[in-house]
Design a protein around this motif. Sequence first.
Motif, PDB file in Angstrom:
ATOM      1  N   UNK A 162       0.803  -1.188  -0.001  1.00  0.00           N
ATOM      2  CA  UNK A 162       0.260  -0.070   0.121  1.00  0.00           C
ATOM      3  C   UNK A 162       0.797   1.352  -0.029  1.00  0.00           C
ATOM      4  N   UNK A 163       1.939   1.332   0.669  1.00  0.00           N
ATOM      5  CA  UNK A 163       2.875   2.374   0.464  1.00  0.00           C
ATOM      6  C   UNK A 163       3.096   2.622  -0.877  1.00  0.00           C
ATOM      7  N   UNK A 164       3.436   1.701  -1.866  1.00  0.00           N
ATOM      8  CA  UNK A 164       3.605   1.865  -3.178  1.00  0.00           C
ATOM      9  C   UNK A 164       2.606   2.405  -3.966  1.00  0.00           C
ATOM     10  N   UNK A 165       1.239   2.126  -3.458  1.00  0.00           N
ATOM     11  CA  UNK A 165       0.157   2.815  -4.121  1.00  0.00           C
ATOM     12  C   UNK A 165       0.337   4.369  -3.812  1.00  0.00           C
ATOM     13  N   UNK A 166       0.831   4.775  -2.604  1.00  0.00           N
ATOM     14  CA  UNK A 166       0.697   6.223  -2.372  1.00  0.00           C
ATOM     15  C   UNK A 166       1.587   6.902  -3.240  1.00  0.00           C
ATOM     16  N   UNK A 167       2.454   6.569  -3.758  1.00  0.00           N
ATOM     17  CA  UNK A 167       3.511   7.130  -4.897  1.00  0.00           C
ATOM     18  C   UNK A 167       2.853   7.906  -5.827  1.00  0.00           C
ATOM     19  N   UNK A 168       1.514   7.387  -6.022  1.00  0.00           N
ATOM     20  CA  UNK A 168       0.533   8.176  -7.190  1.00  0.00           C
ATOM     21  C   UNK A 168      -0.315   9.305  -6.312  1.00  0.00           C
ATOM     22  N   UNK A 169      -0.264   9.239  -5.041  1.00  0.00           N
ATOM     23  CA  UNK A 169      -1.034  10.054  -4.274  1.00  0.00           C
ATOM     24  C   UNK A 169      -2.359   9.488  -3.647  1.00  0.00           C
ATOM     25  N   UNK A 170      -3.035  10.342  -3.019  1.00  0.00           N
ATOM     26  CA  UNK A 170      -4.315   9.951  -2.406  1.00  0.00           C
ATOM     27  C   UNK A 170      -5.209   9.542  -3.608  1.00  0.00           C
ATOM     28  N   UNK A 171      -5.684   8.504  -3.446  1.00  0.00           N
ATOM     29  CA  UNK A 171      -6.907   8.294  -4.736  1.00  0.00           C
ATOM     30  C   UNK A 171      -7.948   6.948  -4.351  1.00  0.00           C
ATOM     31  N   UNK A 172      -8.779   6.703  -4.962  1.00  0.00           N
ATOM     32  CA  UNK A 172      -9.550   5.630  -4.719  1.00  0.00           C
ATOM     33  C   UNK A 172      -8.907   4.371  -5.499  1.00  0.00           C
ATOM     34  N   UNK A 173      -9.025   3.255  -4.838  1.00  0.00           N
ATOM     35  CA  UNK A 173      -8.461   2.183  -5.173  1.00  0.00           C
ATOM     36  C   UNK A 173      -9.306   0.661  -4.980  1.00  0.00           C
ATOM     37  N   UNK A 174     -10.274   0.944  -4.213  1.00  0.00           N
ATOM     38  CA  UNK A 174     -11.263  -0.331  -4.389  1.00  0.00           C
ATOM     39  C   UNK A 174     -12.607  -0.024  -4.201  1.00  0.00           C
ATOM     40  N   UNK A 175     -13.694  -0.999  -4.502  1.00  0.00           N
ATOM     41  CA  UNK A 175     -15.038  -0.659  -4.160  1.00  0.00           C
ATOM     42  C   UNK A 175     -15.353  -1.730  -3.140  1.00  0.00           C
ATOM     43  N   UNK A 176     -16.246  -1.858  -2.527  1.00  0.00           N
ATOM     44  CA  UNK A 176     -16.562  -2.890  -1.765  1.00  0.00           C
ATOM     45  C   UNK A 176     -18.014  -2.909  -1.773  1.00  0.00           C
ATOM     46  N   UNK A 177     -18.475  -4.194  -1.667  1.00  0.00           N
ATOM     47  CA  UNK A 177     -19.697  -4.844  -2.013  1.00  0.00           C
ATOM     48  C   UNK A 177     -20.304  -5.522  -0.610  1.00  0.00           C
ATOM     49  N   UNK A 178     -21.335  -5.398  -0.176  1.00  0.00           N
ATOM     50  CA  UNK A 178     -21.807  -6.132   0.888  1.00  0.00           C
ATOM     51  C   UNK A 178     -22.620  -7.360   0.371  1.00  0.00           C
ATOM     52  N   UNK A 179     -22.461  -8.691   0.907  1.00  0.00           N
ATOM     53  CA  UNK A 179     -23.110  -9.688   0.669  1.00  0.00           C
ATOM     54  C   UNK A 179     -23.663 -10.503   1.585  1.00  0.00           C
ATOM     55  N   UNK A 180     -24.591 -11.422   1.486  1.00  0.00           N
ATOM     56  CA  UNK A 180     -25.325 -12.105   2.411  1.00  0.00           C
ATOM     57  C   UNK A 180     -24.447 -13.194   2.809  1.00  0.00           C
ATOM     58  N   UNK A 181     -23.883 -14.089   2.028  1.00  0.00           N
ATOM     59  CA  UNK A 181     -22.893 -15.205   2.197  1.00  0.00           C
ATOM     60  C   UNK A 181     -21.585 -15.043   1.525  1.00  0.00           C
ATOM     61  N   UNK A 182     -20.760 -14.650   2.310  1.00  0.00           N
ATOM     62  CA  UNK A 182     -19.461 -14.493   1.828  1.00  0.00           C
ATOM     63  C   UNK A 182     -18.848 -15.742   1.159  1.00  0.00           C
ATOM     64  N   UNK A 183     -19.024 -16.759   1.832  1.00  0.00           N
ATOM     65  CA  UNK A 183     -18.395 -18.247   1.457  1.00  0.00           C
ATOM     66  C   UNK A 183     -19.129 -18.255   0.090  1.00  0.00           C
ATOM     67  N   UNK A 184     -20.404 -18.249  -0.146  1.00  0.00           N
ATOM     68  CA  UNK A 184     -20.856 -18.426  -1.730  1.00  0.00           C
ATOM     69  C   UNK A 184     -20.367 -17.207  -2.658  1.00  0.00           C
ATOM     70  N   UNK A 185     -20.199 -16.135  -2.182  1.00  0.00           N
ATOM     71  CA  UNK A 185     -19.787 -15.088  -3.129  1.00  0.00           C
ATOM     72  C   UNK A 185     -18.175 -15.191  -3.349  1.00  0.00           C
ATOM     73  N   UNK A 186     -17.626 -15.890  -2.456  1.00  0.00           N
ATOM     74  CA  UNK A 186     -16.145 -15.946  -2.778  1.00  0.00           C
ATOM     75  C   UNK A 186     -15.956 -17.040  -3.641  1.00  0.00           C
ATOM     76  N   UNK A 187     -16.820 -18.219  -3.728  1.00  0.00           N
ATOM     77  CA  UNK A 187     -16.722 -19.258  -4.755  1.00  0.00           C
ATOM     78  C   UNK A 187     -17.318 -18.625  -6.067  1.00  0.00           C
ATOM     79  N   UNK A 188     -18.557 -17.860  -6.159  1.00  0.00           N
ATOM     80  CA  UNK A 188     -18.744 -17.385  -7.326  1.00  0.00           C
ATOM     81  C   UNK A 188     -18.000 -16.432  -7.990  1.00  0.00           C
TER      82      UNK A 188
END
Length: 130
Positions: A65-91
């Motif tokens: 993550x320190x390497x990511x900062x070389x480009x400055x402050x920036x968005x780097x991921x989107x997060x999604x909420x799921x009901x069943x993380x195990x099933x979502x992981x497999x999908x």
Amino acid sequence: MECQLEHIGYVTDDIAKTAASFRLLGYEAGAIVNDDTQRTRICFLEKQGDTKIELVEPYEDNKTMQKMLKRGVAPYHTCYMVDDIGAAYEEMLDNDFTPLFKPVEAPAFGNRLICYFFKQEVGLIELVSR
């Protein structure tokens, strides 16, 4: 897969400074949480009726993550909420997303499970259990 946008993650070298800039846009900062597993400090910013923003400040020894900062402050991921993380992981695996790690507890989410995936067409995706 049923999912809901939970937040957009920004990498920053200074949570307080970045949060102050977002305050101008109407966001209020919550508490800062240390995540020793991910080697980061995390703070969620909220604005009524808008998507949350997660500020992620890497520990000094978090080289990736320190390497990511070389480009400055920036968005780097989107997060999604799921009901069943195990099933979502497999999908996600079945659809050629590359996992960064299997689901782990995350202090910033009250120890609910999270995991990350990467795919060239969409970038870095985080999943969090509901």
